[in-house]
Design a protein around this motif. Structure first.
Motif, short mmCIF file in Angstrom:
data_model
loop_
_atom_site.label_atom_id
_atom_site.label_comp_id
_atom_site.label_asym_id
_atom_site.label_seq_id
_atom_site.Cartn_x
_atom_site.Cartn_y
_atom_site.Cartn_z
N ILE A 178 2.15 0.85 -4.47
CA ILE A 178 1.28 1.68 -5.31
C ILE A 178 2.03 2.93 -5.78
O ILE A 178 1.95 3.32 -6.94
N PHE A 219 -3.94 -3.31 -7.15
CA PHE A 219 -3.28 -3.65 -5.88
C PHE A 219 -4.28 -3.98 -4.77
O PHE A 219 -3.91 -4.54 -3.76
N ARG A 220 -5.54 -3.59 -4.96
CA ARG A 220 -6.52 -3.74 -3.87
C ARG A 220 -6.67 -5.20 -3.44
O ARG A 220 -6.63 -5.53 -2.26
N ASN A 258 -3.35 -0.97 -13.40
CA ASN A 258 -3.68 0.29 -12.72
C ASN A 258 -3.50 0.10 -11.21
O ASN A 258 -3.24 -1.01 -10.74
N ALA A 259 -3.63 1.22 -10.49
CA ALA A 259 -3.41 1.16 -9.05
C ALA A 259 -4.45 0.26 -8.37
O ALA A 259 -4.16 -0.39 -7.37
N LYS A 260 -5.66 0.24 -8.92
CA LYS A 260 -6.72 -0.57 -8.30
C LYS A 260 -6.38 -2.06 -8.28
O LYS A 260 -6.92 -2.82 -7.48
N TRP A 278 4.55 1.96 -8.38
CA TRP A 278 3.85 1.65 -9.64
C TRP A 278 3.56 2.96 -10.39
O TRP A 278 3.80 3.07 -11.60
N ALA A 279 3.04 3.95 -9.64
CA ALA A 279 2.68 5.22 -10.26
C ALA A 279 3.93 5.93 -10.80
O ALA A 279 3.93 6.43 -11.94
N PHE A 318 0.81 -1.21 0.00
CA PHE A 318 0.00 0.00 0.00
C PHE A 318 0.85 1.26 0.00
O PHE A 318 0.62 2.18 -0.80
#
Lengths: 79, 531
Positions: free
Chosen positions: B102, B294-295, B290-292, B105-106, B98
């Motif tokens: 993330i 990672f959820r 995408n970042a999602k 990644w960005a 988290f």
């Protein structure tokens, strides 16, 4: 960060603290007749961690991170 | 060995062979999907969704240590091993995904980074920091690879004893003049086969192949782990009966008193921070669509760890209660021994062996691809320039370096150090002690190049000192390790981590930070969360 986010992060912090279950160090009680309480407690910590991360994602997700990632990219390569 | 010795049926190896065939088939599929670009080969064109990211990150994080080592550790130290390594990882790994995953990644997507070193070079505006980090990362990953190859060799040797008496004589014990593991597949052959198969599918499809294979392998080792647990507990008379034998024969294994100290438990909490600096995990983060994505990983990772570790811990403890002894006193062989003793079915034994190999290979593949990537991107291209090689040549270079590393690791595996599994915690400790560096690089505007270099050098120096004192010196003196090496009751990672963090902070405070324009490229403005 709003209250929900703060509470979610607070829950994760609390989990980090109560992970140190010194009060169960020498306890050999069995839960459900087969699982030592020291192991059972730590299994509960694992489950609580999953719930805690779900709460953090729900209430404290960094919503602009994707937009930031996509804007102003340096290169134009496929990667 | 008598002439009339009958060979055991190699059914378990047929099952393992079928698993290998599936992996090879997967290699052909991912070859068809491969887009022919270095971006596709190295980070799967950043196209990996939530499910595949979860499975590949989990598969990569779980090694031979998770199945074989955890059972062995519980066999030695009891149920406390779960809290020591598993539940703490459930909290800390997801925290790192988290807070660091993330963000990286960005940053990686925004700046088209393919490797961790590219990030650090750009963040600190320093080419040299990459040359400093490269050998450290490679040296910390190689023992990790060794653990996988040796773990696979040990498992297959354990289950194949007596299958090929005419081909493999076994290992001669000079003290007793008897052959151990007579008729078993020798570790050198297993190592050769698994390296070849992993090389095949990662050469076919790069990190996409590794991600797909990891997903498949993760399912295999989770499902077979649960089946093993169910069968073993059944053979031991059920969950209660198995634990009652521990109560009767070795009750101390059901608690931590006398097995794990409070300080040891607390200081172990730093070890899972290693995932923040694993170069192969960094590369998996970059593959996310995408970042999602990672959820799912952040939520399910603690649960997946639980599903894999709880059965292993109980099996290790039950082995003690049932009086099952590890062959040659090697605790890491206890899982194979329990399977042999309790589950007589050769098909199930084969399934479980395939499960253990799946856990091992799901880490090896990512590590191989990662090493090829950082060599190509961070050394060759850095030295020769971006335009010097075509895309296809870059992929070829990556493959060549992977092959080189595999050969080196394979040769090292032929001369295994005695405490190979102890190396795992040392590797993790090294990576964990670099965590202050990545954390500061992402969150602290004031961190400087000099601070970063000081942190890396301090980590390397303190790690080397403790590694010598804790593993190298006792090994040369013939002293057998009894449990973890502790300093003032704490894991060495405590001191290495602290030294690395303090040097990072102090040196950064007294040196000039990078220009604001450089730092701004890596900072996401605060307050951008909803809730």
């Amino acid at each position: 960060m709003r209250t929900g986010g703060k509470l979610a992060w607070g829950f994760i912090l609390l989990l980090g603290i109560v992970h140190w279950d010194f009060w169960l160090w020498s306890d050999r009680t069995l839960v459900f007749g087969f699982m030592p309480v020291g192991l059972f407690y730590q299994v509960c910590i694992s489950i609580a961690a999953a719930i805690g991360w779900a709460l953090v994602i729900k209430f404290a997700w960094p919503k602009d991170v994707e937009r930031w990632a996509d804007e102003g990219r340096d290169g134009g390569g496929e990667a | 060995m008598g002439l009339l010795t009958l060979a055991k049926e190699p059914t378990p190896l047929y099952v393992v062979g079928a698993y290998f065939a599936l992996l090879i088939g997967l290699g052909f599929i991912t070859r068809a999907l491969y887009r022919g670009t270095s971006g596709d080969y190295f980070v799967a064109s950043r196209s990996i969704g939530p499910f595949l990211l979860l499975m590949s990150v989990f598969g990569t994080t779980m090694t031979a240590f998770a199945l074989v080592g955890s059972t062995g550790k519980a066999y030695q130290s009891g149920i406390g091993v779960y809290g020591l390594m598993a539940s703490s990882s459930g909290i800390v790994h997801s925290l790192v995904f988290f807070l660091i995953g993330i963000k990286l990644w960005a940053i990686g997507k925004r700046h088209d980074f393919l490797t961790q070193i590219q990030f650090f070079r750009a963040r600190f505006d320093s080419v040299g920091i990459g040359y400093l980090l490269f050998p450290i990362l490679v040296l910390l990953v190689i023992p990790y690879l060794l653990i996988g190859i040796l773990g696979a060799g040990a498992v297959v040797r354990g289950v194949s004893v007596g299958m090929f008496p005419d081909t493999f004589a076994g290992t001669l014990n000079p003290a007793t003049s008897q052959y151990a593991f007579a008729g078993a597949v020798p570790p050198w052959l297993t190592g050769l086969v698994i390296c070849a198969i992993v090389l095949f599918y990662i050469f076919s499809g790069g990190l996409r192949a590794a991600a797909w294979a990891n997903a498949f392998q993760t399912m295999v080792f989770m499902v077979t782990g649960v089946i093993a647990f169910w069968l073993i507990s059944g053979k031991l008379g059920g969950l209660s009966a198995a634990t009652q034998r521990v109560v009767a024969n070795a009750p101390e294994y059901l608690a931590r008193e006398g097995k794990i100290t409070q300080l040891q438990f607390l200081s172990y909490g730093l070890v899972p921070l290693s995932v923040g600096m694993f170069p192969h995990l960094f590369q998996h983060w970059l593959t996310a669509k995408n970042a999602k994505a990672f959820r799912l990983t952040a939520i399910c990772h603690p649960l997946f760890i639980m599903i894999v570790w709880v059965p292993c811990i109980l099996i290790g403890v039950w082995a003690v209660g049932d009086g099952i002894t590890a062959p040659g006193g090697n605790a890491n062989a206890i899982l194979s021994k329990v399977v042999q003793v309790t589950v007589a079915d050769p098909f199930i034994t084969g399934l479980l062996t395939a499960g253990i190999l799946a856990a091992i290979m799901s880490s090896l593949d990512s590590q191989f691809v990662c090493l090829g990537t950082i060599f190509t991107q961070d050394i060759v291209i850095q030295m020769t320039g971006e335009e010097r090689f075509s895309d296809a040549q870059k992929v070829l270079l990556g493959r060549a370096f992977i092959l080189f590393i595999v050969v080196v690791t394979y040769l090292l595996s032929l001369f295994p150090p005695p405490s190979i599994f102890d190396l795992a915690v040392w590797c993790f400790s090294g990576f964990a002690s670099l965590f202050p560096l990545v954390f500061a690089a992402v969150y602290w505007r004031g961190v400087t190049k000099a601070g970063a270099v000081a942190s890396i050098l301090t980590m390397a120096a303190t790690w080397s000192y403790f590694f010598y004192e804790g593993l190298v010196k006792p090994t040369f003196e013939g002293v057998e390790a009894k449990g973890d090496y502790l300093v003032a009751g704490l894991m060495p990672v405590t001191f290495i981590f602290a030294a690395s963090a303090v040097s990072l902070i102090l040196v950064s405070l007294v040196t000039a930070p990078p220009p604001a324009a450089t730092v701004d490229k890596f900072m996401i403005a605060r307050g951008q969360t909803h809730g």
